[in-house]
Design an enzyme around this catalytic site. Structure first.
Site, PDB file in Angstrom:
ATOM      1  N   HIS A  32      66.943  33.900  46.958  1.00  0.00           N
ATOM      2  CA  HIS A  32      67.635  34.731  47.964  1.00  0.00           C
ATOM      3  C   HIS A  32      67.242  36.189  47.736  1.00  0.00           C
ATOM      4  O   HIS A  32      67.558  36.781  46.682  1.00  0.00           O
ATOM      5  CB  HIS A  32      69.146  34.534  47.784  1.00  0.00           C
ATOM      6  CG  HIS A  32      70.000  35.229  48.783  1.00  0.00           C
ATOM      7  ND1 HIS A  32      70.271  34.729  50.038  1.00  0.00           N
ATOM      8  CD2 HIS A  32      70.678  36.402  48.694  1.00  0.00           C
ATOM      9  CE1 HIS A  32      71.081  35.555  50.684  1.00  0.00           C
ATOM     10  NE2 HIS A  32      71.332  36.571  49.893  1.00  0.00           N
ATOM     11  N   ASP A  34      67.633  39.939  48.618  1.00  0.00           N
ATOM     12  CA  ASP A  34      68.640  40.821  49.237  1.00  0.00           C
ATOM     13  C   ASP A  34      68.042  42.187  49.540  1.00  0.00           C
ATOM     14  O   ASP A  34      68.031  43.074  48.691  1.00  0.00           O
ATOM     15  CB  ASP A  34      69.826  40.995  48.274  1.00  0.00           C
ATOM     16  CG  ASP A  34      70.792  39.840  48.344  1.00  0.00           C
ATOM     17  OD1 ASP A  34      71.181  39.320  47.284  1.00  0.00           O
ATOM     18  OD2 ASP A  34      71.175  39.461  49.467  1.00  0.00           O
ATOM     19  N   HIS A  67      67.609  37.883  53.089  1.00  0.00           N
ATOM     20  CA  HIS A  67      68.864  38.426  53.658  1.00  0.00           C
ATOM     21  C   HIS A  67      68.666  39.906  53.919  1.00  0.00           C
ATOM     22  O   HIS A  67      68.677  40.717  52.985  1.00  0.00           O
ATOM     23  CB  HIS A  67      69.998  38.171  52.641  1.00  0.00           C
ATOM     24  CG  HIS A  67      71.307  38.751  53.057  1.00  0.00           C
ATOM     25  ND1 HIS A  67      72.335  38.928  52.162  1.00  0.00           N
ATOM     26  CD2 HIS A  67      71.778  39.192  54.243  1.00  0.00           C
ATOM     27  CE1 HIS A  67      73.386  39.439  52.796  1.00  0.00           C
ATOM     28  NE2 HIS A  67      73.066  39.605  54.058  1.00  0.00           N
ATOM     29  N   GLY A 146      76.338  44.798  49.788  1.00  0.00           N
ATOM     30  CA  GLY A 146      75.918  46.052  49.158  1.00  0.00           C
ATOM     31  C   GLY A 146      75.678  45.959  47.674  1.00  0.00           C
ATOM     32  O   GLY A 146      74.894  46.723  47.123  1.00  0.00           O
ATOM     33  N   GLY A 149      77.705  40.809  41.817  1.00  0.00           N
ATOM     34  CA  GLY A 149      78.750  40.765  40.795  1.00  0.00           C
ATOM     35  C   GLY A 149      80.151  41.053  41.294  1.00  0.00           C
ATOM     36  O   GLY A 149      81.048  41.387  40.520  1.00  0.00           O
ATOM     37  N   ASP A 179      77.855  33.790  50.656  1.00  0.00           N
ATOM     38  CA  ASP A 179      77.083  34.743  49.867  1.00  0.00           C
ATOM     39  C   ASP A 179      77.976  35.822  49.255  1.00  0.00           C
ATOM     40  O   ASP A 179      78.529  36.648  49.967  1.00  0.00           O
ATOM     41  CB  ASP A 179      76.029  35.391  50.789  1.00  0.00           C
ATOM     42  CG  ASP A 179      75.105  36.303  50.046  1.00  0.00           C
ATOM     43  OD1 ASP A 179      74.348  37.040  50.704  1.00  0.00           O
ATOM     44  OD2 ASP A 179      75.134  36.318  48.800  1.00  0.00           O
ATOM     45  N   GLY A 181      80.006  36.385  45.105  1.00  0.00           N
ATOM     46  CA  GLY A 181      81.110  35.938  44.236  1.00  0.00           C
ATOM     47  C   GLY A 181      81.186  34.428  44.072  1.00  0.00           C
ATOM     48  O   GLY A 181      82.251  33.871  43.799  1.00  0.00           O
TER      49      GLY A 181
HETATM   50  C1  DX5 Z   1      75.471  41.247  48.320  1.00  0.00           C
HETATM   51  C2  DX5 Z   1      74.334  40.232  48.432  1.00  0.00           C
HETATM   52  C3  DX5 Z   1      74.627  38.964  47.683  1.00  0.00           C
HETATM   53  C4  DX5 Z   1      74.869  39.203  46.187  1.00  0.00           C
HETATM   54  C5  DX5 Z   1      75.264  37.910  45.525  1.00  0.00           C
HETATM   55  O1  DX5 Z   1      75.299  42.251  49.302  1.00  0.00           O
HETATM   56  O2  DX5 Z   1      74.099  39.890  49.772  1.00  0.00           O
HETATM   57  O3  DX5 Z   1      73.534  38.046  47.858  1.00  0.00           O
HETATM   58  O4  DX5 Z   1      73.688  39.697  45.597  1.00  0.00           O
HETATM   59  O5  DX5 Z   1      75.454  38.214  44.156  1.00  0.00           O
HETATM   60  P1  DX5 Z   1      76.735  37.608  43.375  1.00  0.00           P
HETATM   61  O6  DX5 Z   1      76.532  36.093  43.434  1.00  0.00           O
HETATM   62  O7  DX5 Z   1      76.571  38.166  42.000  1.00  0.00           O
HETATM   63  O8  DX5 Z   1      77.950  38.044  44.109  1.00  0.00           O
HETATM   64 ZN    ZN Z   2      72.699  38.191  50.045  1.00  0.00          ZN
END
Ligand code: DX5
Ligand code: ZN
Length: 219
Positions: A32, A34, A67, A146, A149, A179, A181
């Site tokens: 994924h 980002d 994404h 954004g 974690g 997507d 947490g």
């Molecule tokens: C946040 C991203 C997510 C995030 C997921 O804006 O779109 O993909 O990186 O990371 P965790 O799983 O750590 O919340």
């Molecule tokens: Zn994402």
């Protein structure tokens, strides 16, 4: 079938290749990517994510689940289509013109990628119902976009439930990706709500037994 998409947002540059290798051998389904432009969201990691996407596309056969958290969607769609991603997702909040959204959907599909539309926690599913018959996936943000974690926002799972119900009532068979947490606890709640693709960032990156952690997500 439940699929896992590992977010590389917080992968440390110093050991990125080693981390990508460990994630791949842990049997994730996608990487994924980002992409953040510093306009749609505060952080700008455009260069780093391009570098990671190129590296992954050279070293792995796994698909890219891109994404786009960007304002100028068209520019990034053209750039990332060059990498032939499995899935290319943009935020509905970034474009207020329906015709533009429809032409982006067509452009992504014509290039052979699956197209996703992402909705942030405050965006209702009403805004995307008219596109559902033309796309392959809805990305329901379970945190504010954004950063990685963060803790999953429970109300977003009600949105997943309502969306799943709507899809079933209307015989629309598309993926629901969650997507933000996602870990071994929240994954179960998300799957029960109707999600079938789980994005996990920090939960996998920080795990010292990634094979076990991916298995737990899919259970
Ligand atoms: C946040 C991203 C997510 C995030 C997921 O804006 O779109 O993909 O990186 O990371 P965790 O799983 O750590 O919340
Ligand atoms: Zn994402």
């Amino acid at each position: 079938m439940i699929e896992v998409s590992a977010s590389v947002l917080n992968v440390d540059k110093t050991n990125a290749n080693h981390m990508f290798y460990n994630l791949e051998t842990a049997k994730i389904n996608y990487f994924h990517i980002d992409v953040m432009d510093g306009k749609f969201v505060e952080r700008n990691n455009v260069e780093l994510m391009k570098d990671y996407a190129l590296t992954i596309s050279h070293m792995s056969n796994l698909g890219l689940d891109v994404h786009l958290m960007v304002k100028d969607v068209e520019e990034f769609v053209d750039e990332y289509l060059m990498l032939e991603p499995q899935i290319l997702t943009f935020h509905v909040e970034a474009i207020d013109d329906e015709e533009k959204i429809r032409s982006l959907i067509d452009r992504i599909k014509r290039s052979g990628s699956r197209v996703g539309i992402a909705i942030s926690p405050n965006t209702s599913i009403e805004t995307i119902k008219k596109y559902l018959n033309y796309i392959h996936m809805i990305l329901v943000m379970t945190v504010v976009p954004g950063k990685g974690g963060q803790t999953l926002i429970p109300e977003t799972l009600d949105k997943v439930k309502n969306l799943k119900q709507y899809l079933e009532e209307n015989n629309i068979d598309i993926d629901i990706e969650v997507d933000g947490g996602i870990n071994n606890e929240t994954a179960k709640l998300a799957i029960d709500a109707g999600a079938n693709i789980l994005v996990a960032g920090n939960y996998l990156i920080s795990s010292d037994n990634k094979i076990e952690s991916v298995k737990k997500l899919k259970e």
